[in-house]
Design an enzyme around this catalytic site. Sequence first.
Site, PDB file in Angstrom:
ATOM      1  N   MET A   1     -11.231  -6.378   5.778  1.00 42.23           N
ATOM      2  CA  MET A   1     -10.367  -5.429   6.506  1.00 42.23           C
ATOM      3  C   MET A   1     -10.049  -5.966   7.896  1.00 42.23           C
ATOM      4  O   MET A   1     -10.958  -6.417   8.615  1.00 42.23           O
ATOM      5  CB  MET A   1     -11.053  -4.071   6.667  1.00 42.23           C
ATOM      6  CG  MET A   1     -11.374  -3.325   5.395  1.00 42.23           C
ATOM      7  SD  MET A   1      -9.966  -2.591   4.552  1.00 42.23           S
ATOM      8  CE  MET A   1      -9.089  -1.721   5.820  1.00 42.23           C
TER       9      MET A   1
ATOM     10  N   MET B   1     -12.168   4.266  -0.142  1.00 39.78           N
ATOM     11  CA  MET B   1     -12.807   4.475   1.174  1.00 39.78           C
ATOM     12  C   MET B   1     -13.443   5.858   1.118  1.00 39.78           C
ATOM     13  O   MET B   1     -12.976   6.813   1.754  1.00 39.78           O
ATOM     14  CB  MET B   1     -11.745   4.356   2.284  1.00 39.78           C
ATOM     15  CG  MET B   1     -11.279   2.919   2.489  1.00 39.78           C
ATOM     16  SD  MET B   1      -9.674   2.817   3.315  1.00 39.78           S
ATOM     17  CE  MET B   1      -8.609   3.030   1.894  1.00 39.78           C
TER      18      MET B   1
ATOM     19  N   SER C   1       0.847  -1.194   0.000  1.00 43.08           N
ATOM     20  CA  SER C   1       0.000   0.000   0.000  1.00 43.08           C
ATOM     21  C   SER C   1       0.878   1.238   0.000  1.00 43.08           C
ATOM     22  O   SER C   1       1.654   1.458   0.941  1.00 43.08           O
ATOM     23  CB  SER C   1      -0.887   0.026   1.248  1.00 43.08           C
ATOM     24  OG  SER C   1      -1.396   1.341   1.409  1.00 43.08           O
TER      25      SER C   1
ATOM     26  N   MET D   1      -9.027   7.959   0.233  1.00 40.92           N
ATOM     27  CA  MET D   1      -9.850   8.360   1.388  1.00 40.92           C
ATOM     28  C   MET D   1     -10.324   9.798   1.199  1.00 40.92           C
ATOM     29  O   MET D   1      -9.580  10.632   0.670  1.00 40.92           O
ATOM     30  CB  MET D   1      -9.031   8.273   2.670  1.00 40.92           C
ATOM     31  CG  MET D   1      -8.342   6.930   2.864  1.00 40.92           C
ATOM     32  SD  MET D   1      -7.535   6.836   4.463  1.00 40.92           S
ATOM     33  CE  MET D   1      -6.670   5.271   4.309  1.00 40.92           C
TER      34      MET D   1
ATOM     35  N   PHE E   1      -6.342   4.715   8.350  1.00 40.83           N
ATOM     36  CA  PHE E   1      -4.931   5.042   8.553  1.00 40.83           C
ATOM     37  C   PHE E   1      -4.062   3.802   8.360  1.00 40.83           C
ATOM     38  O   PHE E   1      -4.502   2.690   8.674  1.00 40.83           O
ATOM     39  CB  PHE E   1      -4.702   5.600   9.961  1.00 40.83           C
ATOM     40  CG  PHE E   1      -5.468   6.879  10.193  1.00 40.83           C
ATOM     41  CD1 PHE E   1      -4.923   8.105   9.804  1.00 40.83           C
ATOM     42  CD2 PHE E   1      -6.747   6.845  10.732  1.00 40.83           C
ATOM     43  CE1 PHE E   1      -5.656   9.279   9.974  1.00 40.83           C
ATOM     44  CE2 PHE E   1      -7.487   8.016  10.894  1.00 40.83           C
ATOM     45  CZ  PHE E   1      -6.936   9.239  10.523  1.00 40.83           C
ATOM     46  N   GLY E   2      -2.841   4.014   7.870  1.00 41.35           N
ATOM     47  CA  GLY E   2      -1.850   2.951   7.830  1.00 41.35           C
ATOM     48  C   GLY E   2      -1.252   2.781   9.224  1.00 41.35           C
ATOM     49  O   GLY E   2      -1.441   3.625  10.109  1.00 41.35           O
ATOM     50  N   GLY E   3      -0.538   1.685   9.412  1.00 39.81           N
ATOM     51  CA  GLY E   3       0.221   1.497  10.652  1.00 39.81           C
ATOM     52  C   GLY E   3      -0.596   1.113  11.872  1.00 39.81           C
ATOM     53  O   GLY E   3      -0.093   1.205  12.995  1.00 39.81           O
TER      54      GLY E   3
ATOM     55  N   ASP F   1      -4.754   3.469  -1.629  1.00 41.28           N
ATOM     56  CA  ASP F   1      -5.809   3.763  -0.656  1.00 41.28           C
ATOM     57  C   ASP F   1      -6.359   5.172  -0.863  1.00 41.28           C
ATOM     58  O   ASP F   1      -5.656   6.157  -0.637  1.00 41.28           O
ATOM     59  CB  ASP F   1      -5.244   3.633   0.764  1.00 41.28           C
ATOM     60  CG  ASP F   1      -5.064   2.175   1.163  1.00 41.28           C
ATOM     61  OD1 ASP F   1      -6.032   1.410   1.025  1.00 41.28           O
ATOM     62  OD2 ASP F   1      -3.958   1.818   1.614  1.00 41.28           O
TER      63      ASP F   1
ATOM     64  N   HIS G   1      -8.430   1.007  -3.732  1.00 39.63           N
ATOM     65  CA  HIS G   1      -9.345   0.736  -2.607  1.00 39.63           C
ATOM     66  C   HIS G   1     -10.031   2.047  -2.240  1.00 39.63           C
ATOM     67  O   HIS G   1      -9.415   2.939  -1.647  1.00 39.63           O
ATOM     68  CB  HIS G   1      -8.501   0.175  -1.449  1.00 39.63           C
ATOM     69  CG  HIS G   1      -9.247  -0.084  -0.189  1.00 39.63           C
ATOM     70  ND1 HIS G   1      -8.599  -0.326   1.009  1.00 39.63           N
ATOM     71  CD2 HIS G   1     -10.574  -0.146   0.089  1.00 39.63           C
ATOM     72  CE1 HIS G   1      -9.499  -0.530   1.960  1.00 39.63           C
ATOM     73  NE2 HIS G   1     -10.702  -0.412   1.435  1.00 39.63           N
TER      74      HIS G   1
ATOM     75  N   HIS H   1      -1.247  -1.345  -4.229  1.00 39.70           N
ATOM     76  CA  HIS H   1      -2.512  -1.047  -3.545  1.00 39.70           C
ATOM     77  C   HIS H   1      -2.577   0.465  -3.285  1.00 39.70           C
ATOM     78  O   HIS H   1      -1.663   1.044  -2.701  1.00 39.70           O
ATOM     79  CB  HIS H   1      -2.559  -1.826  -2.229  1.00 39.70           C
ATOM     80  CG  HIS H   1      -3.841  -1.714  -1.473  1.00 39.70           C
ATOM     81  ND1 HIS H   1      -4.967  -2.476  -1.753  1.00 39.70           N
ATOM     82  CD2 HIS H   1      -4.197  -0.926  -0.427  1.00 39.70           C
ATOM     83  CE1 HIS H   1      -5.940  -2.168  -0.911  1.00 39.70           C
ATOM     84  NE2 HIS H   1      -5.502  -1.218  -0.093  1.00 39.70           N
TER      85      HIS H   1
ATOM     86  N   GLY I   1       1.244  -2.115   4.061  1.00 42.07           N
ATOM     87  CA  GLY I   1       1.743  -0.751   3.928  1.00 42.07           C
ATOM     88  C   GLY I   1       3.024  -0.578   4.712  1.00 42.07           C
ATOM     89  O   GLY I   1       4.129  -0.638   4.169  1.00 42.07           O
ATOM     90  N   SER I   2       2.876  -0.429   6.032  1.00 43.47           N
ATOM     91  CA  SER I   2       4.066  -0.156   6.838  1.00 43.47           C
ATOM     92  C   SER I   2       5.040  -1.327   6.872  1.00 43.47           C
ATOM     93  O   SER I   2       6.257  -1.110   6.923  1.00 43.47           O
ATOM     94  CB  SER I   2       3.679   0.280   8.249  1.00 43.47           C
ATOM     95  OG  SER I   2       2.503  -0.333   8.656  1.00 43.47           O
TER      96      SER I   2
ATOM     97  N   ASP J   1      -6.441  -6.813   4.367  1.00 39.92           N
ATOM     98  CA  ASP J   1      -5.792  -5.490   4.416  1.00 39.92           C
ATOM     99  C   ASP J   1      -5.874  -4.919   5.826  1.00 39.92           C
ATOM    100  O   ASP J   1      -6.964  -4.756   6.368  1.00 39.92           O
ATOM    101  CB  ASP J   1      -6.536  -4.586   3.417  1.00 39.92           C
ATOM    102  CG  ASP J   1      -5.989  -3.162   3.339  1.00 39.92           C
ATOM    103  OD1 ASP J   1      -4.916  -2.894   3.897  1.00 39.92           O
ATOM    104  OD2 ASP J   1      -6.657  -2.330   2.682  1.00 39.92           O
ATOM    105  N   GLY J   2      -4.709  -4.596   6.382  1.00 41.44           N
ATOM    106  CA  GLY J   2      -4.674  -3.884   7.656  1.00 41.44           C
ATOM    107  C   GLY J   2      -3.779  -4.547   8.684  1.00 41.44           C
ATOM    108  O   GLY J   2      -4.102  -5.624   9.185  1.00 41.44           O
ATOM    109  N   GLY J   3      -2.635  -3.935   8.955  1.00 36.16           N
ATOM    110  CA  GLY J   3      -1.777  -4.386  10.048  1.00 36.16           C
ATOM    111  C   GLY J   3      -1.060  -5.700   9.800  1.00 36.16           C
ATOM    112  O   GLY J   3      -0.590  -6.335  10.749  1.00 36.16           O
TER     113      GLY J   3
HETATM  114  C1  DX5 Z   1      -6.317   1.264   5.865  1.00 33.76           C
HETATM  115  C2  DX5 Z   1      -5.849   0.968   4.445  1.00 33.76           C
HETATM  116  C3  DX5 Z   1      -4.743  -0.068   4.400  1.00 33.76           C
HETATM  117  C4  DX5 Z   1      -3.505   0.333   5.144  1.00 33.76           C
HETATM  118  C5  DX5 Z   1      -2.460  -0.729   5.089  1.00 33.76           C
HETATM  119  O1  DX5 Z   1      -7.363   2.154   5.836  1.00 33.76           O
HETATM  120  O2  DX5 Z   1      -6.897   0.469   3.672  1.00 33.76           O
HETATM  121  O3  DX5 Z   1      -4.435  -0.402   3.055  1.00 33.76           O
HETATM  122  O4  DX5 Z   1      -2.960   1.519   4.705  1.00 33.76           O
HETATM  123  O5  DX5 Z   1      -1.362  -0.274   5.835  1.00 33.76           O
HETATM  124  P1  DX5 Z   1      -0.762  -1.138   7.026  1.00 33.76           P
HETATM  125  O6  DX5 Z   1      -0.249  -2.377   6.387  1.00 33.76           O
HETATM  126  O7  DX5 Z   1       0.303  -0.242   7.579  1.00 33.76           O
HETATM  127  O8  DX5 Z   1      -1.885  -1.404   7.984  1.00 33.76           O
HETATM  128 ZN    ZN Z   2      -6.407  -0.468   1.655  1.00 29.98          ZN
END
Ligand code: DX5
Ligand code: ZN
Length: 209
Positions: free
Chosen positions: A134, A67, A7, A36, A140-142, A34, A65, A32, A192-193, A170-172
Amino acid sequence: MVLVAPSILSADFSRLGEEIKAVERAGADWIHIDVMDGHFVPNITIGPVVVKSIRPVTDLTFDVHLMIAEPWKYVDAFAEAGADFITIHAECGNVAGTIDAIKKKCRAGIAVRPSTPLSAIADVIDSIDMLLVMTVNPGFGGQKFMEEVLPKIKEARKMIGSRDIYLQVDGGINPENVAAVKEAGADVIVAGSAVFKSGDYSTAIKSLK
Ligand code: DX5
Ligand code: ZN
């Protein structure tokens, strides 16, 4: 083997093109993206103009994606900017109509927040190309991976059955928890992170795979 979709939300935006090339060289399968809008989620990120400007940088699949609150208004703009997949959220309303509109342009995905049951996507399962579960609350990432969603990933795999639908999570996700995500049935891992904050993209992507 799972596909890994870094991401770009966690990339260095001052060098976005180079960051995308770097994860491509490091073995990324998809990119990916994101999106928003400050309404559906509290954060604001990327619009079609950015997608269009990074499109020439790589031939990798652009996995967009959304959002955003009224995704049907932006399907054409993201498709024309170069999206290969457009994923909308089940919580948005007008889901079937929006999926149909996406499918006229590119492949279509549907996403569920951690608290949204899979029954919310039952009506559209025969028209989607990807189901995104999800494992954080979008925005948010991270954030920390929500382990309690693992049974829903298993349930999603069962629900997909023999249909030709990707199951994306997706997520964490990081090298420590990815085995449980794969074991539950995921075939596309967003990170992402775990990739962009790792310092070594190639090792990060290899350890996720
Ligand atoms: C969250 C996003 C994810 C996120 C992934 O709203 O849809 O794609 O950025 O980042 P990590 O892997 O850091 O959770
Ligand atoms: Zn995403």
